[in-house]
Design an enzyme around this catalytic site. Structure first.
Site, PDB file in Angstrom:
ATOM      1  N   HIS A 116      46.772  25.732  26.471  1.00 42.23           N
ATOM      2  CA  HIS A 116      46.798  26.930  26.035  1.00 42.23           C
ATOM      3  C   HIS A 116      46.465  28.024  27.199  1.00 42.23           C
ATOM      4  O   HIS A 116      46.221  27.675  28.207  1.00 42.23           O
ATOM      5  CB  HIS A 116      45.580  27.205  25.027  1.00 42.23           C
ATOM      6  CG  HIS A 116      43.987  26.822  25.592  1.00 42.23           C
ATOM      7  ND1 HIS A 116      43.846  25.579  26.246  1.00 42.23           N
ATOM      8  CD2 HIS A 116      43.170  27.707  26.017  1.00 42.23           C
ATOM      9  CE1 HIS A 116      42.419  25.789  26.783  1.00 42.23           C
ATOM     10  NE2 HIS A 116      42.247  26.940  26.851  1.00 42.23           N
ATOM     11  N   HIS A 271      46.382  26.169  30.654  1.00 45.84           N
ATOM     12  CA  HIS A 271      45.401  25.016  30.968  1.00 45.84           C
ATOM     13  C   HIS A 271      45.034  24.145  29.960  1.00 45.84           C
ATOM     14  O   HIS A 271      45.427  24.496  28.652  1.00 45.84           O
ATOM     15  CB  HIS A 271      44.141  25.559  31.794  1.00 45.84           C
ATOM     16  CG  HIS A 271      43.296  26.472  30.932  1.00 45.84           C
ATOM     17  ND1 HIS A 271      43.785  27.948  30.988  1.00 45.84           N
ATOM     18  CD2 HIS A 271      42.279  26.354  30.444  1.00 45.84           C
ATOM     19  CE1 HIS A 271      42.835  28.377  30.099  1.00 45.84           C
ATOM     20  NE2 HIS A 271      41.949  27.592  29.612  1.00 45.84           N
ATOM     21  N   ARG A 286      31.512  29.160  32.242  1.00 48.93           N
ATOM     22  CA  ARG A 286      32.801  30.087  32.225  1.00 48.93           C
ATOM     23  C   ARG A 286      32.434  31.594  32.187  1.00 48.93           C
ATOM     24  O   ARG A 286      31.819  32.198  31.287  1.00 48.93           O
ATOM     25  CB  ARG A 286      33.679  29.734  31.244  1.00 48.93           C
ATOM     26  CG  ARG A 286      34.930  30.297  31.510  1.00 48.93           C
ATOM     27  CD  ARG A 286      35.883  29.698  30.163  1.00 48.93           C
ATOM     28  NE  ARG A 286      36.064  30.937  29.238  1.00 48.93           N
ATOM     29  CZ  ARG A 286      36.814  30.789  28.309  1.00 48.93           C
ATOM     30  NH1 ARG A 286      37.488  29.690  27.991  1.00 48.93           N
ATOM     31  NH2 ARG A 286      37.087  31.791  27.395  1.00 48.93           N
TER      32      ARG A 286
HETATM   33  C1  SIN Z   1      38.578  26.220  28.803  1.00 52.56           C
HETATM   34  O1  SIN Z   1      39.845  26.169  28.097  1.00 52.56           O
HETATM   35  O2  SIN Z   1      38.125  27.347  29.134  1.00 52.56           O
HETATM   36  C2  SIN Z   1      37.954  25.029  29.397  1.00 52.56           C
HETATM   37  C3  SIN Z   1      38.643  24.208  30.616  1.00 52.56           C
HETATM   38  C4  SIN Z   1      37.837  23.081  30.959  1.00 52.56           C
HETATM   39  O3  SIN Z   1      36.620  22.838  30.339  1.00 52.56           O
HETATM   40  O4  SIN Z   1      38.256  22.529  31.938  1.00 52.56           O
END
Ligand code: SIN
Length: 301
Positions: A116, A271, A286
């Site tokens: 996504h 990602h 994040r």
């Molecule tokens: C996300 O999609 O923001 C999570 C990425 C991750 O946890 O590696």
């Protein structure tokens, strides 16, 4: 919000491939770069300008051995623009700007599992995120990244021409809403389901705001169809594009270590957080940075 990105872009005119202040090490042939010998707590303007260029060129930048407190994390993110406080993620107790990406040992689902790009359901999608590893499983929990520059470049001229004329509809409803996929799977991981009402229409091929390169901008999580096409007409072509975009040669698999930080650009990469560590805890912090409006890519005549 748009102003902050433009202001930094104005400061740095990017000569891709020319880095005088940073030590850049490409991570793979298509996507990502490691930035070595840098301390994100103390970067100066010249390093920040080059980091923006590297983000535009490589789509995601990785840092090892950082020692970021939550305030340092926020300080670094603030350099890039306004912070987007995600309405669906729980935040840390001390910093509303820092979202927790957490999977507990007894949880089955993870956040971000599946290819996504974040926030494509917003009219003005977020630039990207700075993700800091806080607690990692002993094994597993890597994150995959895939280049949407490489994905677009590898399409045939015929399909490129078709896609350049298309716009796609993106939505948050079926993911974060009360009847969304996570709720349907019995997971109670997100907040404010009633606010999952965003729909947005974006060009299918965008001009990347930093690099100017053509980037494929549809994703399996949030794109629901092409504007003016039925779902039945849209889905086969979308499915083709999704499996194409995940071809191994466009990807890089990042293995987290204590002190690792990744910053990705939603307009250049997809990602996928691998969910291969059941029974163990993984906690990431994040911070998401606001972006600007997306323009269609116009090939040179
Ligand atoms: C996300 O999609 O923001 C999570 C990425 C991750 O946890 O590696």
């Amino acid at each position: 919000l748009v102003g902050s990105e433009m202001c930094i872009r104005d400061r740095a005119s990017c000569d891709m491939g020319e880095y005088r202040h940073l030590h850049i090490r490409p991570a793979s042939t298509a996507v990502g770069a490691f930035v070595d010998t840098i301390d994100l707590r103390t970067i100066d303007d010249a390093e920040a300008d080059e980091l923006r260029c590297a983000l535009g060129e490589f789509g995601v930048v990785f840092f090892r051995d950082q020692h970021l407190s939550p305030d340092d994390h926020l300080g670094f993110a603030n350099r890039w623009g306004d912070i987007n406080v995600n309405r669906f993620f729980a935040s840390t107790a001390t910093h509303p700007e820092i979202a927790e990406v957490r999977k507990e040992p007894d949880q089955e689902l993870n956040i971000g599992g599946g290819w996504h790009t974040d926030h494509s359901y917003d009219q003005v999608p977020a630039l990207g995120s700075v993700l800091v590893a806080r607690e990692l499983p002993d094994l597993g929990g890597d994150t995959l990244f895939s280049s949407m520059y490489a994905a677009y470049d590898a399409l045939s001229d015929g399909l490129k021409e078709t896609l350049l004329d298309l716009r796609a509809v993106h939505s948050s409803r079926h993911v974060f809403g009360a009847a969304g996929a996570y709720r349907a799977a019995g997971a109670d991981m997100f907040e404010n389901q009633d606010q999952a009402t965003q729909d947005a229409v974006h060009p299918v091929v965008i001009a990347h705001p930093i690099s100017g390169r053509a980037s494929l901008y549809v994703n399996r999580a949030f794109t629901i169809g092409f504007e003016g096409w039925t779902p039945q007409e849209s889905q086969p072509l979308l499915d083709y594009l999704y499996q194409h975009a995940a071809r191994p040669e466009f990807t890089f698999r990042f293995s987290w270590e204590p002190g690792s930080v990744a910053m990705w650009d939603n307009r250049a990469v997809h990602h996928n957080a691998l969910n291969d560590y059941h029974g163990h805890r993984r906690l990431m912090h994040r911070i998401t940075i606001e972006g600007g409006p997306l323009d269609a890519y116009l090939p040179a005549a």
